[in-house]
Design an enzyme around this catalytic site. Structure first.
Site, PDB file in Angstrom:
ATOM      1  CE  LYS A  35      28.343 -12.410  -3.678  1.00  0.00           C
ATOM      2  NZ  LYS A  35      28.578 -11.686  -2.409  1.00  0.00           N
ATOM      3  CE1 TYR A 253      -5.975 -12.172  -6.977  1.00  0.00           C
ATOM      4  CE2 TYR A 253      -3.753 -12.118  -7.885  1.00  0.00           C
ATOM      5  CZ  TYR A 253      -4.897 -12.817  -7.547  1.00  0.00           C
ATOM      6  OH  TYR A 253      -4.967 -14.166  -7.789  1.00  0.00           O
TER       7      TYR A 253
END
Length: 358
Positions: A35, A253
């Site tokens: 999955k 940043y």
């Protein structure tokens, strides 16, 4: 391919891990859970690698099963969430999928299908996790009421909440509750995921569902689990730029990392758009030229910056391992306050998966 950001999928590790986990329970059958695109490793490639050792596969939703069929994977596929809509019962029959039914509405949808067009089913029991499954008090009545929908392939399944924690007694209570109803119903059972296969011998029943352990993920809080598994993914990139900055200058940043001395900073071509976790803290490890370097500054969308002051001869184009055989994914996950499952599954589709054998 210009950018050197890649997820290397180690086929030999996948095969080794599956066989090693399956060998723990020689009286059981084991299936690989693929999955979420095989936990980010590429479901079609993983299924092709494992198709000669895993006689069935498991996915979460019907679309994942159909993708395997479209790629030529012919083994039975167990759909762990069952049908989300009534029409999926017909789709499951057409594609030879086994639906794991967890509520009466799903059984009613199946009952409305033509008798000769019903897929095989499993039944899921809620033994205490309280996500999906028939209540312990209801499952016997459900099997009697819908006996005509069951077949020789029907299995009773459940799922554990704490199977990786060997000191948590809740798994034993789930096992006990499930065993009582399973014995009364008399159908084959599927209980164990990878952690339960390793940690809870009583859970090794007809079918074991091997997921994260196949990919080299953590399966136990115990130090010695008696089985050696290897990382099946190495996430790597390369250095785009190297610069020297003065003490007191910041990087990235928010200037979250500030140099305490003259420092050499390398910019690496991977960021959170590739699935590298934005929440990684300063000092998250990477590997450069055989040595550990450390994250310096915030993760950007497409780049990270690392402190390589202590490593000689770092240059543009050098390979950087973000996690894999030298930097455990569990260590990176801890630096991002998450788990290895999430890191694996969040590697984005712009990162090519390159399958390699040793």
């Amino acid at each position: 391919m210009s950018r050197q950001t890649q997820a290397i999928i180690h086929a030999d590790a996948l095969l080794h891990n599956f066989k090693a986990l399956a060998a723990i329970a020689p009286s059981s059958q084991s299936m690989a859970v693929v999955k979420a695109d095989a936990y980010g490793h590429g479901a079609v490639n993983v299924a092709r690698i494992l198709q000669h050792v895993s006689s069935q596969f498991a996915v979460a939703i019907i679309e994942e099963a159909i993708a395997l069929r479209d790629a030529g994977i012919s083994a039975p596929v167990v759909v762990l969430e069952g049908a989300h809509q009534a029409k999926e019962c017909q789709m499951a029959f057409q594609h030879n999928c086994i639906l794991v039914m967890h509520c009466e509405e799903q059984l009613q949808w199946l009952n409305n299908c033509p008798e000769n067009q019903r897929p095989h089913i499993w039944l899921k029991v809620d033994s205490g996790m309280h996500r999906l499954g028939f209540a312990i008090s209801d499952i016997e009545d459900m099997t009697k009421k819908y006996r005509h929908l069951l077949s020789e392939q029907t299995v009773i399944a459940t799922h554990f909440a704490c199977a990786d924690d060997v000191d948590n007694g809740f798994t034993a209570s789930q096992l006990s509750a499930f065993k009582r109803v399973a014995d009364a119903i008399g159908l084959p059972t599927s209980v164990a995921n990878s952690p339960a296969t390793v940690n809870w011998p009583a859970s090794r029943n007809a079918w074991n569902r091997l997921g994260v352990g196949v990919y080299g993920g953590a399966v136990s809080t115990a130090n010695n689990v008696g089985v050696e598994i290897y990382p099946a993914m190495t996430l790597r990139s390369s250095i785009l730029a190297v610069r020297t900055i003065a003490a007191g200058e910041g990087v990235g940043y928010g200037q979250r990392w500030v140099a305490s001395k003259p420092s050499k900073i390398a910019t690496v071509g991977i960021g959170y758009a590739d699935g590298y976790p934005r929440h990684c803290k300063n000092k998250t490890p990477v590997m450069v030229r055989g040595k550990r370097a450390f994250l310096a500054g915030r993760v950007s969308m497409d780049m990270i910056t690392i402190d390589v002051t202590h490593i000689d001869n770092v240059s543009v184009g050098d390979e950087v391992e973000l996690w894999g055989q030298n930097v455990p994914i569990q260590e990176v996950a801890a630096c991002a306050d998450t788990i290895d499952y999430e890191l694996m599954t969040r590697v984005s589709q712009r990162v090519p998966r390159i399958v390699k054998y040793l």
